[in-house]
Design an enzyme around this catalytic site. Structure first.
Site, mmCIF file in Angstrom:
data_model
loop_
_atom_site.group_PDB
_atom_site.id
_atom_site.type_symbol
_atom_site.label_atom_id
_atom_site.label_comp_id
_atom_site.label_asym_id
_atom_site.label_seq_id
_atom_site.Cartn_x
_atom_site.Cartn_y
_atom_site.Cartn_z
ATOM 1 N N HIS A 219 0.822 -1.211 0.000
ATOM 2 C CA HIS A 219 0.000 0.000 0.000
ATOM 3 C C HIS A 219 0.855 1.259 0.000
ATOM 4 O O HIS A 219 0.373 2.336 -0.372
ATOM 5 C CB HIS A 219 -0.980 -0.003 1.182
ATOM 6 C CG HIS A 219 -0.366 0.163 2.529
ATOM 7 N ND1 HIS A 219 -0.076 -0.911 3.364
ATOM 8 C CD2 HIS A 219 0.011 1.268 3.225
ATOM 9 C CE1 HIS A 219 0.429 -0.459 4.496
ATOM 10 N NE2 HIS A 219 0.494 0.854 4.439
ATOM 11 N N ASP A 249 -0.503 -7.382 0.439
ATOM 12 C CA ASP A 249 0.128 -6.113 0.819
ATOM 13 C C ASP A 249 1.641 -6.280 0.840
ATOM 14 O O ASP A 249 2.255 -6.406 1.899
ATOM 15 C CB ASP A 249 -0.389 -5.644 2.175
ATOM 16 C CG ASP A 249 -0.124 -4.150 2.406
ATOM 17 O OD1 ASP A 249 0.473 -3.510 1.510
ATOM 18 O OD2 ASP A 249 -0.507 -3.630 3.475
ATOM 19 N N GLY A 324 3.489 5.185 9.800
ATOM 20 C CA GLY A 324 4.874 5.312 9.371
ATOM 21 C C GLY A 324 5.658 4.032 9.537
ATOM 22 O O GLY A 324 6.704 3.850 8.923
ATOM 23 N N SER A 326 4.489 1.233 8.531
ATOM 24 C CA SER A 326 4.085 0.376 7.417
ATOM 25 C C SER A 326 5.286 -0.130 6.638
ATOM 26 O O SER A 326 6.183 0.635 6.270
ATOM 27 C CB SER A 326 3.175 1.144 6.462
ATOM 28 O OG SER A 326 1.871 1.195 6.943
ATOM 29 N N SER A 341 1.605 -4.349 7.851
ATOM 30 C CA SER A 341 0.574 -3.777 6.986
ATOM 31 C C SER A 341 -0.161 -2.649 7.694
ATOM 32 O O SER A 341 -0.134 -1.505 7.270
ATOM 33 C CB SER A 341 -0.413 -4.873 6.565
ATOM 34 O OG SER A 341 -1.491 -4.333 5.817
#
Length: 367
Positions: A219, A249, A324, A326, A341
């Site tokens: 993403h 993802d 952040g 991620s 994720s």
């Protein structure tokens, strides 16, 4: 930084037709794999130093036992968890005749109703009906601790979940409905855990180094239009490779010649390989917002319904994270587990490393 191995080599199970062999316990007194892991486990899991060391040792053995036993059970496998109280692998089976063999192999054994394949099939059926699911349902997935598929729904909306389950045609007895107060959200405010930037504004985190760059969350690319990449120092980083979101993802990044991928997390923890650690195993995460945090592996094969789209096949944890983080990497001991994720205030989800490597055609850089 010189990083010592956590344990000596543990004996691998020798599998013979119709038999499950026990696994030897590694010798005690080995050096810790990284000085940051034990303090983080003490802080986040409420353990003493000695308890954290003992747990890491028992988890190492338990995961080897569970992987070996699971490989022999086939359709009779119900699920696998780690029992932190006893320090053993806890293996579920639908075949009562195998309980003794599981115990002989060094694991706890439990007879359950549903096989892992049955529960995974239930998840697959729900995934196929995702578009018709009401927004009040925040996700579903396999929970080996209960031998059920758990479906989470916003408070006061149980009837909507009941209706959706009935329309999907799955066995309702295989599903447990749990209420939640928070919807999951993606952590795309956009070595493992380092920050990188997309389009000069969004920030995400490096998951794991590969031989050509690194893996991160899909993403981070999909929701930013695959913008230009820069590193934490502002220098050009490279280019996007294969990525996917929603559904999955994951994303790969090909770094340019100015960057050297290193097989370790940004606190020095060496990445020796990858595995699929059992539910209940301790796991730590490196992210560019919350840093190095630890918890335990939770339910697997989770379908998480973000506002931006559903992601299937993820693993839940109670590891603390924030926007952040991620793309940050989850690691159990020295074994890569997955890529962060998103989540909410109580749960963080990661996409499994094996699926990400396979889909992107990349290879981990080992330390």
């Amino acid at each position: 930084m010189k990083i010592a191995r956590l344990f000596g080599a543990a004996a691998v199970a020798v599998m013979t037709t119709g038999a499950l062999a026990a696994i030897a316990v590694p010798a005690s007194g080995q050096d810790l794999l990284n000085p940051d892991i034990v303090p983080a486990m003490q802080r986040d899991l409420g353990l003493t130093h000695d308890q954290a060391v003992a747990r890491l040792k028992s988890e190492d053995v338990a995961n080897k036992v569970s992987e070996a036993v699971s490989a022999t059970l086939g359709d009779a496998l119900g699920g696998v968890t780690y029992n932190a109280t006893t320090g053993k692998a806890h293996v579920e089976t639908t075949n009562a005749a195998l309980l003794g063999k599981i115990r002989e192999a060094g694991a706890e054994a439990e007879l359950v109703k549903f096989s892992a394949r049955q529960l995974d099939s239930t998840v697959d059926t729900l995934n196929a009906a995702d578009r018709s699911a009401p927004a009040s349902i925040t996700g579903w997935g396999v929970d080996s601790t209960t031998n059920r598929v758990t479906m989470t729904v916003l408070q006061g909306h149980n009837s909507a979940a009941d209706t959706f389950i009935a329309k999907s045609g799955v066995d309702k007895s295989s599903i447990t409905i749990l209420e939640t107060t928070a919807k999951p959200s993606l952590y795309a405010n956009i070595r493992g855990g380092d920050a990188y930037y997309i389009g000069g504004s969004s920030r995400c985190s490096v998951g794991f180094s590969t031989t050509t760059g690194f893996l991160t969350a899909g993403h981070c690319a999909a929701l930013t239009g695959g913008g230009a990449l820069t590193g934490s120092n502002g220098a050009a980083l490279g280019s996007w490779g294969t990525y996917r979101f929603p559904g999955s993802d994951y994303a790969s990044v090909r770094t340019n010649s100015s960057w050297t991928p290193v097989g370790q997390m940004n606190n020095g923890t060496a990445v020796r390989g990858s595995s699929n650690a059992a539910t209940g195993t301790s796991v730590c995460k490196a992210g560019s917002t919350t840093g190095w945090t630890c918890g335990t592996v939770g339910a697997k094969n989770q379908s998480v319904r973000y506002a931006e789209g559903t992601v299937n096949g993820m693993t839940a944890t109670n590891v603390r994270s924030a926007a952040g983080d991620s793309g940050g990497g989850f690691i159990a001991g020295n074994s890569a587990q997955g890529i962060l994720s998103g989540g909410n205030t109580t749960v963080t989800y990661f996409f499994p490393i094996g699926a990400a490597l396979s889909a992107t055609g990349t290879t981990l850089r080992l330390g």
